[in-house]
Design a protein around this motif. Structure first.
Motif, short mmCIF file in Angstrom:
data_model
loop_
_atom_site.label_atom_id
_atom_site.label_comp_id
_atom_site.label_asym_id
_atom_site.label_seq_id
_atom_site.Cartn_x
_atom_site.Cartn_y
_atom_site.Cartn_z
N THR A 103 14.69 -9.42 17.31
CA THR A 103 13.50 -10.24 17.47
C THR A 103 13.69 -11.59 16.81
O THR A 103 13.33 -12.62 17.37
N TRP A 134 13.63 -14.88 18.88
CA TRP A 134 12.55 -15.83 18.58
C TRP A 134 13.14 -17.21 18.28
O TRP A 134 12.66 -18.24 18.76
N PHE A 149 5.88 -2.20 14.98
CA PHE A 149 6.55 -3.37 15.54
C PHE A 149 6.20 -3.52 17.02
O PHE A 149 5.84 -4.60 17.48
N SER A 156 3.99 -6.45 18.65
CA SER A 156 4.65 -7.29 19.66
C SER A 156 3.83 -7.33 20.93
O SER A 156 3.69 -8.38 21.55
N ILE A 216 2.42 -10.51 22.65
CA ILE A 216 2.79 -10.87 24.02
C ILE A 216 1.54 -11.19 24.84
O ILE A 216 1.49 -12.17 25.57
#
Lengths: 328, 457, 456, 317
Positions: free
Chosen positions: A30, A34, B353, B357, B361
């Motif tokens: 991530t 990112w 997580f 996320s 999103i």
């Protein structure tokens, strides 16, 4: 010699344990994705190209690094102490000091591995960021899409290859995935180093903003200090309160200069706190890079000394706790 | 079955309270909902401060409670699977969906508690705001503008007809502004904007009227103390930023006509009081604006959406607040269901997580939707492909996530607009009903199919 | 693990902490030495800024982006109640972005203030906008000309222009504030620089450098520092200085605008107790404005500056002529001719004035109406002193007719907003100016003819 | 009689992430447990005992074959109403007190409030935790947690009681109580499935046993039948009735020949068990659980004195 072997074995075990946690791969992925997305997603760059991407990527490095080390430190020690794994090791001829320090070394190596990835991604993403170029051939705003493509494909390729390795040869997915991710980033870094930002071949050009490297190094040092603190805290608390306490230390350390530093001349307590609390601002030098500034080598050296001494102090304190804590 | 679900719900509440996350959420919420609204800098008016108070208190509560909800719901199932506690429940005569429903209800009870606490704090603040001696307009404006929810009735739309569009297109082509060979479709957007802009402007000495249909029963709440308004957003085409105009409101049904004397209007949003007796309870109302300026450049531009609206009191503030809370609770219901679902599939850190996320999103989907900017043309096939896939994904994300965020009516409440019952019912049915049911069905299926025999798996 | 070691370890920890504390101090000092604009910014930043810039992490840009989107949307919708807070946060997230500071200050000074009905409240918000840029924004970006530009803009356009319905209130309040330092039309620099309290206050409260102001007075002035235009010129000049060798066209434009405006209305007759606030031309700075234009043109090359310059000289010719300054008017006319040969299409100064004055009068705005009216009154007094009563009456008539035609063309509500001075005040000022300008003998004649106070 | 548990060809294969078979834990198991009997499931570590139990409880899903528990599918809720389960480890909610724990599980069976309270008190009394009824379970010692675990397994008065290592972690008194309980419940007609490697316990209480090795059933039947050597006859006499042993032996040899031995009975299940396992090993099948034990490693033999103790044996009581 035996002690050294024991130490490396224990440290490698601690590092391997953390590397195999699914959350580690998730966080690294991530973070890198990112960082890679930063130059593409941000629209209002408020005037300064590259700066926002650079600072954003460095901050991501810091924040995700804290998550990685905090998770590794608190979960490995606190869990092992309660789950009996630590007891099993400590009934062997392994001293508590050795066990503790090896755990620290393991976590720091994880932090370093993560930092290498993050630093590479920061360099690459800064390079991708749109910038104004006054070049006789290609003027105007330039975005290095080729590098962006390579970074994104690298992420996907490393995942796919890790899947294949796991299927065919039963390599552990998480650690091989991370290794491949690092490898792909390095490959991208080397290959793109041979091109300029317009995509023209020019061997050994290495068109990266090298000033980022010392800033990343400083963040890695901060992570080492943070790992020591998290480890010391997890000798006393279970995982969740450790995470909470770490957050507290992080926040207090961030505002230490402002809150305690300014009041240091008036109040003894403030001065003491300013000295004793970890001063994260010493490691956050992204602002020094603004307007073409650089972080001098001697500063890096001084900061490393500070990080080393501070970590040692926290480790000594943590060890004092650990010697007295009940295991098993 | 009910007894089993209750037992599991109580257990889930205990677990959440014990895990300290709930307590920290509670503390964080208390600190924030008291501290933040007091420290948010408004525009210096009491009404503005009240709007900020409502907006920030509720939005903050939603963020804090939402974070807490995702966190606790993620841990609720995953931690039990990891520690094996779920096995003892699984061998009891309990269906997977009962386990799921119990956990969901338990966490929802806590969520409701948090929201109630927030609402109580908000009411206390608002009470003091309506009692305090604020500078300028003061408490009466707060009561009048913010704490009296109003239904907004928009004028009958005057959509641009195809004919008008083609006329304009032909005219522009004849004038040479459009090159020959350009199809009408390729310039539809700018031409439409041109026509709309022209319609929005009222030149000096000109007038424009809008017809607003008021449904029967709409005036039930209007009265002397609860006035109706005409709200409009005006901008001056001139540098001075002020226009001079006169408003006339007439209702053929009630046979009344009423005029607001000419006044200066600065750029911005304005509201004009209407006498309650004027408006018919059902029927058409015609609102006319006459631009009284003599200066040639002083065209008044009504570009708001809608340009003019009739604002009629509807219901009590408490009712609107309750409906808003219901919408917020519905959102929390979805988040809790999402967390529980993720916790059924993954271990805790991964579930947390994954859920965060997902939320991110969905939020980014909205953000990207709000600001989609075309890619530069030279990005090549790969990027264009990625962009295409990304756009399609964003569309799906918006389709799924859109209703979730639309249920939140905090902004309306803060703007003094009534939150209709239908909307609250819809969000409760849709969000607190459909989404959790779907997620719950999926999670129950997974839970019942999942092998709970192995530890940590 | 021996017993001795057990107690030794905490001791080692304490010693190491002491060493780390010493290193920390050294590092903090080092960061201080690395100069402003680097780590120093965050070191001085309030916790919110420090926290958001570091702890918010990679989200920072994104959060700022999202807040910015919301702010833009609210602004489009004309909703300002939340903008102050949003802009506050965006500046906290991106403290070194002048665009944000400008946006923020603009919102306070223009949009929020416009929502207040009370002039006092409006002035508070205008001031807040100024203070935001001056006291906070400049701390983070002291070398960004854009910040100075925004600040100068507020003085020039928000306080200086008559667009805001409370603009006279702002001007009054600002003049009152500044009267503490500058009781008269001219600044007494030796006294101000000698007084620690005055110059200290200027530095601390207004972030203005008295030495710089004095230099500015001699380079471009003299200015009447009670007027917003002088401050607009000051900040524009500071912006140009901050831009260094690169220069800043935007700041130079504002500087020139402020100078032109100072020429038109750069002297203040301020008697707050009587409600008199009359601005009149400061024609002494004419050559300096010309110099400033030339300086700027030399720096920026081909721009629109020559157009503005031509406009200025054209207008200056007329005004100087109206006020009877033939020589200066001739000089201005000559510059105009040299710059745009053939463009005037007239043989000499006289013809130019007679051809252009009517058009100038017809298109005059508020400030020019006052200027020309005063000019005609002034002319009248000069004729009166010379003994030509007919011509004096004609000039007086010209002034009044011109004034009336301007006033009658305006709808009453916009007249209210323009807050024109009383015609008598204008006339009285022209009389006073004539008395000063005329040699003593003629002045006495004028006194005799007009009676004290300009009354015939 | 109708079987309480019936499996046919029950097979469980654990798969990896890619759904490839990883471990075959149970293969082709045919098991019949008759209602009302106490059935013992034996086997060395990793032989598939726990997996079998989890399959019977519906915690795991069979890869092949069928399971019927009380004539229904194991994951049927109606089945679970009649089952009580004591897991191998404490899976209790740490933050609930002992009383709350029992109350909670009682609620899951829809037991009425009064009956729940009654049963809770009685069970607490039975497992000897009445004093600690209001302490959180998380603070309990392992033995106490086992006791409360047993109590929760009995809250619904189950028709089938599944006990996974019921005596592990318990003191000798606790072990005795468990055995008494099992006997008492058996008398009331309950079916009990017991899984243990403490052969003495099993021998004491079980009617029938099954021995698993490597996921396969190696022996099944009544304990007495299994242990009876049909080729030999054993006579048990009270010592005082027989008189001095030498005299008795002499007398018997005289009548039946020199092969006669006289002595006290030994624990025979252990040798039976080892025998079964040994035979299974000789089959040289690929192993899934515990590998072929090669006895005591050489470096340990030099110092370790005493009899050979297989790793599966030896327990707390």
């Amino acid at each position: 010699m035996l002690r050294f072997r024991q130490f490396t074995a224990l440290a490698a075990l601690a590092a391997g344990e953390s590397l195999r946690q699914p959350i580690f791969l998730l966080l690294s992925l991530t973070c890198v994705a990112w960082m890679a997305a930063l130059p593409v997603v941000l629209m209002h760059k408020f005037g300064e190209d590259g700066k926002l991407v650079r600072e954003g990527a460095l901050a991501l490095h810091f924040v995700f690094g804290i998550l990685v080390t905090g998770h590794a430190a608190s979960w490995s020690l606190a869990r092992e102490m309660r789950g009996g794994t630590a007891a099993a090791v400590l009934t062997k001829p392994v001293g508590r000091d050795m066990f503790y320090l090896a755990k620290y070394a393991g976590i720091v190596s994880v932090a370093v591995a993560f930092s290498v990835c993050a630093a590479l991604a920061t360099l690459l993403s800064e390079r991708v960021s749109e910038r104004f170029v006054a070049d006789p051939v290609l003027g105007g705003y330039v975005t290095d899409w080729n590098t962006a493509r390579m970074v994104f494909s690298g992420i996907i390729v490393s995942l796919v290859v890790a899947g294949v390795l796991n299927y065919r040869w039963r390599f552990p997915f998480q650690s091989s995935g991370f290794g491949l991710l690092a490898g792909m980033l390095l490959l991208t870094f080397i290959v793109r180093g041979q091109f300029d930002i317009h995509g023209r071949l020019s061997p050994m050009l290495w068109a990266y903003d090298w000033r980022i490297v010392p800033a990343s190094l400083l963040i890695t040092l901060a992570l080492a200090v943070f790992a020591a603190i998290a480890l010391a805290l997890s000798t006393r608390f279970p995982a969740a309160p450790t995470v909470a306490a770490c957050c507290g230390v992080l926040l207090v350390g961030l505002v230490s200069d402002y809150v305690f530093g300014t009041a240091a001349s008036r109040s003894f307590a403030a001065a003491t706190l300013h000295r004793v609390l970890p001063n994260w601002q010493n490691f956050w030098m992204a602002d020094a890079l603004a307007d073409g500034g650089v972080i001098p080598g001697w500063y890096l050296l001084e900061a490393a000394t500070y990080a080393g001494v501070y970590s040692a102090a926290v480790l000594a304190l943590g060890l004092t706790f650990f010697r007295r804590s009940d295991v098993g | 079955m009910l007894s089993r679900i209750t037992a599991l719900a109580v257990l889930a509440m205990r677990a959440a309270v014990r895990s300290r996350v709930f307590v920290s959420t509670m503390v964080a919420l208390c600190v924030m909902i008291v501290w933040v609204p007091l420290n948010v800098r408004g525009d210096g008016t009491a009404a503005g401060q009240a709007r900020i108070l409502i907006h920030y208190t509720l939005a903050l509560a939603l963020v804090v409670a939402g974070t807490g909800a995702v966190w606790t719901s993620c841990s609720a199932v995953s931690q039990e699977i990891e520690s094996g506690e779920i096995r003892l429940v699984a061998v009891k005569p309990v269906r997977a969906f009962e386990v799921w429903a119990g956990k969901w209800l338990g966490l929802m009870a806590l969520n409701s508690l948090l929201l109630l606490l927030t609402a109580a704090v908000l009411c206390v603040f608002l009470f003091f705001l309506t009692r305090s001696s604020w500078g300028g307009d003061g408490p009466s404006t707060v009561r009048e503008r913010v704490l009296t929810p109003r239904r907004m009735y928009e004028p009958v739309s005057d959509a641009v007809t195809e004919e008008a569009f083609l006329d304009e297109f032909t005219r522009l082509r004849e004038e040479g502004e459009i090159q020959p060979g350009v199809t009408p479709e390729s310039v539809r957007e700018p031409i439409m904007q041109r026509i709309m802009a022209r319609r929005a402007a009222v030149g000096p000495g000109e007038s424009k009227h809008w017809t607003i249909n008021v449904p029967a029963g709409a005036m039930a709440w209007a009265g002397e103390r609860r006035k109706s308004f005409i709200g409009f957003r005006v901008a001056s085409a001139s540098w001075a930023g002020r226009v001079h105009g006169e408003w006339k409101v007439s209702s053929p049904a009630a046979d009344g006509e009423w005029t607001v004397p000419a006044t200066d209007y600065a750029d911005g949003y304005h509201m004009i009081d209407l006498p309650g007796s004027l408006l018919p309870d059902g029927g058409a109302v015609v609102v006319t604006y006459l631009n009284g300026s003599r200066d040639e450049s002083d065209a008044a531009v009504f570009s708001g959406k809608p340009p003019v609206a009739l604002l009629v009191p509807s219901g009590a503030f408490a009712a609107s607040l309750a409906r808003t809370l219901a919408g917020m609770l519905s959102l929390l219901a979805v988040l809790t269901a999402l967390g529980l679902c993720a916790g059924t599939i993954f271990s805790f850190p991964v579930a947390a997580f994954a859920s965060f996320s997902m939320v991110l999103i969905f939020l980014l989907g909205r953000y990207q939707g709000a600001s989609s900017e075309p890619l530069p043309p030279d990005v090549g096939f790969m990027m264009a492909f990625a962009e295409g896939v990304g756009l399609r994904m964003a569309r799906v994300v918006n389709m799924v996530g859109g209703p979730v965020f639309r249920a939140v009516t905090i902004a309306q409440l803060a703007d003094g607009l009534a939150v209709p019952v239908s909307r609250a019912v819809l969000s409760v049915l849709f969000l607190a009903g459909l989404y959790p049911t779907a997620l719950g069905a999926a999670a129950s299926l997974i839970l019942s199919r999942r092998e709970l025999g192995e530890r940590g798996k | 693990m021996t017993r001795r070691w057990t107690w030794l370890l905490p001791l080692v920890a304490v010693l190491l902490f002491a060493a780390a504390a010493e290193r920390n101090e050294a590092l903090v000092a080092m960061r201080g030495r690395m100069g402003p604009g680097s780590g120093d910014v965050l070191r001085n930043a309030p916790p919110l800024v420090a926290l958001t810039t570091v702890a918010f992490g990679g989200l920072r840009g994104l959060v700022a982006d999202i807040l910015w989107l919301r702010a833009s949307r609210l602004q489009e919708e004309g909703e300002y109640f939340e903008l102050v807070q949003l802009a506050d946060w965006i500046t906290a997230l991106e403290p070194r972005c002048s665009e944000i500071w400008g946006f923020h200050a603009w919102n306070m000074a223009y949009n929020v203030s416009a929502m207040m009905s009370d002039s006092e409240d409006r002035w508070r918000w205008v001031r807040s906008g100024v203070e935001l840029l001056r006291d906070r924004g400049l701390t983070y970006s002291p070398s960004d000309p854009k910040m100075y530009f925004e600040l100068s803009w507020l003085f020039r356009n928000k306080i200086g222009h008559p667009l805001d319905r409370s603009h006279m209130f702002y001007k009054h309040r600002w003049a009152e504030e500044m009267s503490v330092f500058f009781p008269g039309q001219r600044a007494d620099w030796p006294a101000i620089l000698a007084s620690e309290s005055l110059s200290g206050r200027l530095r601390r409260e207004y972030r203005m450098d008295p030495e710089f102001m004095r230099q500015m007075d001699s380079d471009y002035g003299p200015f009447d520092w009670r007027l917003p235009d002088s401050h607009a010129a000051y900040w524009a000049l500071r912006g140009r200085e901050a831009a260094g060798r690169r220069g800043s066209l935007a700041c130079d434009r504002l500087l020139l605008q402020a100078l032109v405006s100072s020429f038109l209305q750069g002297q203040l007759v301020f008697r707050p107790e009587e409600g008199v606030f009359l601005t009149t031309p400061n024609m002494d700075i004419f050559p300096k404005v010309v110099n400033a234009f030339e300086e700027a043109a030399a720096m920026h090359g081909e721009t629109t500056l020559p157009v503005a310059f031509a406009g200025f000289v054209r207008e200056a010719t007329l005004i100087l002529y109206t006020f009877g300054r033939r020589e200066q008017a001739q000089a201005a006319f000559n510059i105009m001719r040299a710059r745009t040969p053939g463009a005037t299409g007239v043989s000499g100064l006289e013809e130019f004035v007679s051809v252009n004055i009517d058009r100038a009068l017809k298109n005059a705005n508020r400030e020019r109406v006052v200027v020309y009216t005063e000019g005609f009154f002034y002319q009248g007094f000069l004729w009166l002193a010379a003994g030509d009563v007919d011509k004096a009456a004609a000039s007086d008539e010209m002034a009044r007719r011109h004034w009336d035609s301007y006033v009658s063309a305006k709808p009453p509500e916009s007249l209210r907003q323009l807050a024109l001075p009383a015609l008598d005040d204008v006339r009285r000022h022209a009389y006073g100016r004539a008395l000063i300008d005329l040699p003593p003998a003629l002045a006495q004649k004028l006194r005799d003819a007009a009676g004290e106070g300009g009354q015939e | 009689m109708e079987p309480a548990v019936k499996t046919r060809g029950l097979t469980k294969v654990f798969a990896d992430f890619w759904c490839r078979p990883r471990v075959r834990a149970v293969s082709g198991l045919d098991l019949d447990i008759v209602r009302g009997e106490v059935f013992g499931l034996l086997g060395p570590n990793g032989s598939g005992k726990s997996t079998t139990i989890k399959l019977l409880l519906g915690l795991l899903h069979p890869s092949a074959g069928s399971v019927e528990v009380l004539s229904r599918r194991p994951d049927d809720v109606a089945t679970k109403k009649l089952i009580g389960y004591l897991p191998e480890e404490s899976y209790l909610y740490r933050y609930l007190t002992a009383r709350e724990t029992l109350d909670f599980y009682g609620r899951l069976f829809d037991i009425g409030a009064r009956q729940r309270a009654e049963r809770t008190e009685q069970l607490l009394e039975m497992v000897g935790l009445a004093q600690a009824a209001d302490r959180p379970v998380g603070e309990f010692s392992k033995g106490m947690a086992r006791r409360i675990g047993l109590a929760q397994a009995l809250i619904n008065d189950p028709a089938l009681l599944v006990l996974d290592e019921p005596t592990s972690g318990l003191d000798p008194i606790g072990c005795r109580q468990i055995k008494d309980l099992i006997v008492a419940l058996a008398k009331r007609g309950k079916t009990i499935l017991l899984c243990s490697h403490l052969l003495a316990d099993v021998e004491d209480v079980c009617d029938r046993i099954a021995i698993l090795y490597n996921g396969r059933l190696r022996a099944q039947g009544r304990v007495k039948d299994l242990l009876r050597e049909s080729a030999r006859v054993r006579i048990t006499l009270p010592s005082e009735a027989a008189g001095p042993e030498e005299k008795l032996e002499e007398e018997m040899r005289r009548r039946f020949g020199p092969e006669v031995e006289v002595g006290h009975p030994v624990i025979e299940l252990e040798s039976f068990f080892l025998d079964v396992v040994q035979k299974a090993r000789e089959g040289h099948e690929p192993d899934s659980g515990v590998g072929h034990e090669a006895g005591v490693p050489e470096y340990l033999r030099e110092t370790a004195a005493g009899p050979y103790v297989p790793r599966g044996g030896g327990g707390e009581c």
